[in-house]
Design an enzyme around this catalytic site. Structure first.
Site, PDB file in Angstrom:
ATOM      1  N   GLU A  94       1.065  -0.793  -0.371  1.00 58.95           N
ATOM      2  CA  GLU A  94       0.746   0.058   0.167  1.00 58.95           C
ATOM      3  C   GLU A  94       1.108   0.893   0.027  1.00 58.95           C
ATOM      4  O   GLU A  94       2.101   1.282   0.947  1.00 58.95           O
ATOM      5  CB  GLU A  94      -0.774  -0.724   0.851  1.00 58.95           C
ATOM      6  CG  GLU A  94      -1.949   1.346   1.301  1.00 58.95           C
ATOM      7  CD  GLU A  94      -2.034   1.337   3.219  1.00 58.95           C
ATOM      8  OE1 GLU A  94      -1.538   0.930   3.997  1.00 58.95           O
ATOM      9  OE2 GLU A  94      -2.998   1.899   3.229  1.00 58.95           O
ATOM     10  N   ASP A  97      -0.388  -0.293   6.087  1.00 55.31           N
ATOM     11  CA  ASP A  97       0.188   0.133   7.320  1.00 55.31           C
ATOM     12  C   ASP A  97      -0.947  -0.984   8.501  1.00 55.31           C
ATOM     13  O   ASP A  97      -2.479  -1.451   8.129  1.00 55.31           O
ATOM     14  CB  ASP A  97      -0.762   1.764   7.155  1.00 55.31           C
ATOM     15  CG  ASP A  97       0.629   2.619   6.591  1.00 55.31           C
ATOM     16  OD1 ASP A  97      -0.091   3.194   6.254  1.00 55.31           O
ATOM     17  OD2 ASP A  97       1.484   1.649   6.229  1.00 55.31           O
ATOM     18  N   ASP A 152      -2.732   0.644  10.278  1.00 57.46           N
ATOM     19  CA  ASP A 152      -3.946   2.022  10.361  1.00 57.46           C
ATOM     20  C   ASP A 152      -5.628   1.282  10.186  1.00 57.46           C
ATOM     21  O   ASP A 152      -5.583   0.075   9.574  1.00 57.46           O
ATOM     22  CB  ASP A 152      -3.722   2.818  10.534  1.00 57.46           C
ATOM     23  CG  ASP A 152      -3.473   2.979   8.568  1.00 57.46           C
ATOM     24  OD1 ASP A 152      -2.953   4.086   8.004  1.00 57.46           O
ATOM     25  OD2 ASP A 152      -4.099   2.513   7.702  1.00 57.46           O
ATOM     26  N   ASP A 202      -7.209   2.614   7.291  1.00 59.68           N
ATOM     27  CA  ASP A 202      -7.131   2.582   5.949  1.00 59.68           C
ATOM     28  C   ASP A 202      -6.190   1.305   5.542  1.00 59.68           C
ATOM     29  O   ASP A 202      -6.727   0.776   4.664  1.00 59.68           O
ATOM     30  CB  ASP A 202      -5.688   4.214   5.675  1.00 59.68           C
ATOM     31  CG  ASP A 202      -7.057   4.924   5.832  1.00 59.68           C
ATOM     32  OD1 ASP A 202      -7.153   6.364   5.400  1.00 59.68           O
ATOM     33  OD2 ASP A 202      -8.205   4.830   5.795  1.00 59.68           O
TER      34      ASP A 202
END
Ligand code: 28F
Length: 646
Positions: free
Chosen positions: A437, A510, A512, A514
């Site tokens: 990503e 990641d 997180d 997203d």
């Protein structure tokens, strides 16, 4: 009165103590199993481990097919062993010509348990039906308990060898057989049973055998559970289960039953308004995931019957072409269960039916049955034809938009995407690809990787949610097309594993929200359009570190809060610097290599589907159109979800 135990293996030893050549041969039989377990149960991993349970359950199912058993209990015991109990006639215990008990012969002679009477169908064929003696040979210990003739009998074995004679342990007015076994850790890479894997197969068997109740229990302390599986509705209930929570095109599934040339055919069909096809084929209760002649016969009959009725009801104009099998796949939920006397299984995992005569039998039974249903229930045909016409229009529209042309290039995987930093090695077995990503992380990954065997494909921004889109639209997305081109194996019906360019595919995003969304979108793409990649164990999620803990000069990378706390313990007083990584981009190439890509240190999570039907429902809830079921799911499970294992 015990029936004779017909044995397919004539060379049974003549007496108990003089070890003639024949005795040696019997011992070699079990030794052969222990030497090459893969020949009998496929492999020595978790898949082969669960095959042991299926072998034992199949004998109870055979008893229920013969009409003598209506209840089976499957338990993962507290000590990790498995117990299977049925209330059938009880394995024969009488003395056999060889001087051994019939029980011992069945438990120690290869293929001795195969029901010889041709009358009943048996769950056998392919990897299935190798017999309970294989389970015995691959178990550290196994105890068989039989209730029959007013007594309880019992015998214990270790790695296939009897360590007690079959003895009467007391009176009993019960009937049936119990087999409890502990898989041999010397044979299997893992001896830990997965409850979800067993539950999926048990649920399937309960749908396919509507007269039997199967109780599952997991008595291990970590996650004790029990569940009863009993579906008097049979495969109609199975199709309703597949369509639960979906918009169906007609209320009651169509049920078709027939028999021809000793082949039993049972089919249940119900359309929903999704783009997906959910079709399950079974032969003698074996899940034929690779399809076969029964599925081909079904599709031929379905297409012909619907086109005939559509013309009869003028739903198709004279000059309009017939609806194709592909048009009629959209929204189809169907279960095909056939029983064949001598099934021939083909394919890589022996789950493809080869018997050519079965195609014609299923075709004629389903055509007649469906024709009758469409005449008796005129409300069915219209929504199906409208759905199929929409599918055809979408395909034609895509052709205009040149998506289908792209489909050719994507399927053939001729050209590689520009963004792919490929590796030099050409052997897929040795090669890995990181789908990363973000361009910054992609840059670090390109820099830090080992370019001999590691390829990098950076992704930019969100990818299309394939759960809600038709294939034509999916191929219109550059990001998805790049992934498909890089992998080289095509998607959906065009998938060809021999063209797959990497046997390890890492999703690296990641930690997180997203990153989690990208990961889930990618998992949806693989699950819906390249499920074989998951089934083969080629798909992984890379695990970057969450923390970097520096104590003095010493740097430790931590992959969880727990690890981070531990790293700081017994270092009180020293200067400690803790950095929480928010994204991959915060690591330089060297750190990314060391912590997440270096095969020596990296932590990777293999993506596994333990229950395909439940996973299908989960993707629909999480990624599908309806918000309401998703909200309910998140409210119910949100707090506890850690790494959502599918
Ligand atoms: C937990 C696992 O293995 N159940 C079984 C039977 C019943 C018979 C049987 C088995 C017949 C011809 C071999 C009894 N009486 N559960 C089980 N239940 N095997 S295994 O017979 C042995 C076969 O060749 C049985 C009359 N007929 C059959």
């Amino acid at each position: 009165m015990d029936e004779n135990v017909n044995l397919q293996n004539e060379n049974i030893p003549t007496s108990n103590n003089d070890y003639s050549a024949k005795d040696i041969q019997v011992l070699e039989g079990l030794e052969a199993v222990r030497k090459r377990p893969g020949m009998y149960i496929g492999d020595q991993s978790s898949r082969g481990l669960h095959h042991l349970v299926y072998e034992v359950i199949d004998n109870s199912i055979d008893e229920s097919l013969a009409g003598f058993c209506d209840r089976i209990d499957v338990t993962i015991e507290e000590n990790g062993s498995i117990s299977v109990v049925d209330n059938g006639r009880g394995m024969p215990t009488d003395e056999h010509a060889s001087g051994k008990s019939a029980t011992e012969v069945i438990m120690t002679i290869l293929h001795a348990g195969g029901k010889f009477d041709k009358g009943a169908y048996q769950v056998s064929g392919g990897l299935h039906g190798v017999g309970v003696s294989v389970v015995n040979a691959l178990s550290e210990w196994l105890v068989v308990t039989i209730w029959r003739d007013g007594k309880e009998h019992q015998q214990r074995y270790e790695r296939g060898n009897p360590v007690t004679p079959l003895g009467v342990t007391g009176p009993s007015d019960k009937r049936g057989t119990k087999v409890q076994f502990m898989p041999d850790p010397e044979i299997f890479t893992t001896t830990e049973f997965q409850a979800d894997v067993l539950k999926a197969r048990i649920r399937e068997l309960a749908f396919l055998n509507s007269n039997v109740t199967i109780e599952f229990a997991d008595r291990r302390p970590e996650k004790p559970q029990e569940r009863t599986y009993h579906y008097p509705g049979g495969i109609t209930a199975f199709v309703e289960y597949l369509n639960k929570g979906k918009e169906v095109l007609f209320k009651e599934p169509v049920l078709i039953k027939g028999n021809k040339d000793k082949t039993d055919v049972e089919v249940a069909i119900q359309y929903n308004d999704s783009y997906m096809e959910r079709l399950y084929g079974f032969v003698n209760l074996i899940n034929t995931i690779e399809g076969g002649t029964h599925v081909i016969g079904f599709r031929t009959a379905l297409t012909r019957a619907i086109n005939d009725e559509a013309r009869r009801q003028k739903l198709l104009k004279e000059k309009e072409a017939n609806l194709t099998g592909d048009d009629l796949k959209e929204g189809l939920s169907a279960v095909i269960s056939v029983k064949v006397m001598e099934p021939q299984f083909e394919g890589q995992t022996k789950t493809k039916l080869g018997n050519s005569d079965v195609k014609g039998i299923v075709d004629s039974v389903v055509y007649e049955g469906l024709k009758e249903a469409l005449e008796n229930r005129p409300e069915i045909i219209k929504p199906i034809v409208e759905s199929a016409i929409r599918a055809r229009q979408a395909r034609e529209a895509a052709k205009k938009a040149k998506e289908l042309v792209r489909r050719k290039s994507v399927m053939s995987g001729l050209t590689l995407p520009g963004k792919l930093a490929d590796c030099s090695n050409r052997d897929p077995e040795a090669c890995e690809i990181y789908i990363v990503e973000g361009d910054s992380a992609g840059g670090s990954a390109k820099q830090g990787r080992n370019r001999e065997f590691q390829a990098i494909l950076p992704l930019r921004g969100k990818i299309l949610n394939v759960e809600k889109a038709r294939l034509e639209k999916i191929l219109g997305s550059d990001t998805i097309r790049n992934i498909i081109l890089a992998l080289g194996c095509g998607v959906g019906d065009d998938f060809n594993e021999t063209k797959l360019r990497y046997h390890k595919i890492f999703i690296m995003a990641d930690a997180d929200v997203d990153g989690a969304h990208i990961r889930t979108l990618l998992l949806t793409l693989f699950f819906r359009y390249m499920p074989q990649i998951i089934d083969q164990g080629y798909l992984y999620v890379a695990q970057p570190p969450l923390f970097r803990v520096q104590i003095g000069k010493e740097i430790t990378y931590c992959y969880s809060e727990k690890e981070m706390k531990e790293a700081q313990r017994d270092n009180a007083g020293k200067k400690i610097d803790v950095q929480r990584y928010k994204g991959l981009g915060e690591m330089n190439a060297e750190q990314l290599w060391e912590t997440t890509m270096n095969p020596e240190n990296r932590i990777i999570n293999k993506v596994e589907v333990q229950d395909a039907v439940e996973a299908d429902k989960l993707f629909e809830v999480l990624m599908g159109d309806d918000v309401e079921p998703r909200r309910r799911f998140i409210e119910t499970y949100g707090p506890e979800v850690r790494n959502l294992d599918i």
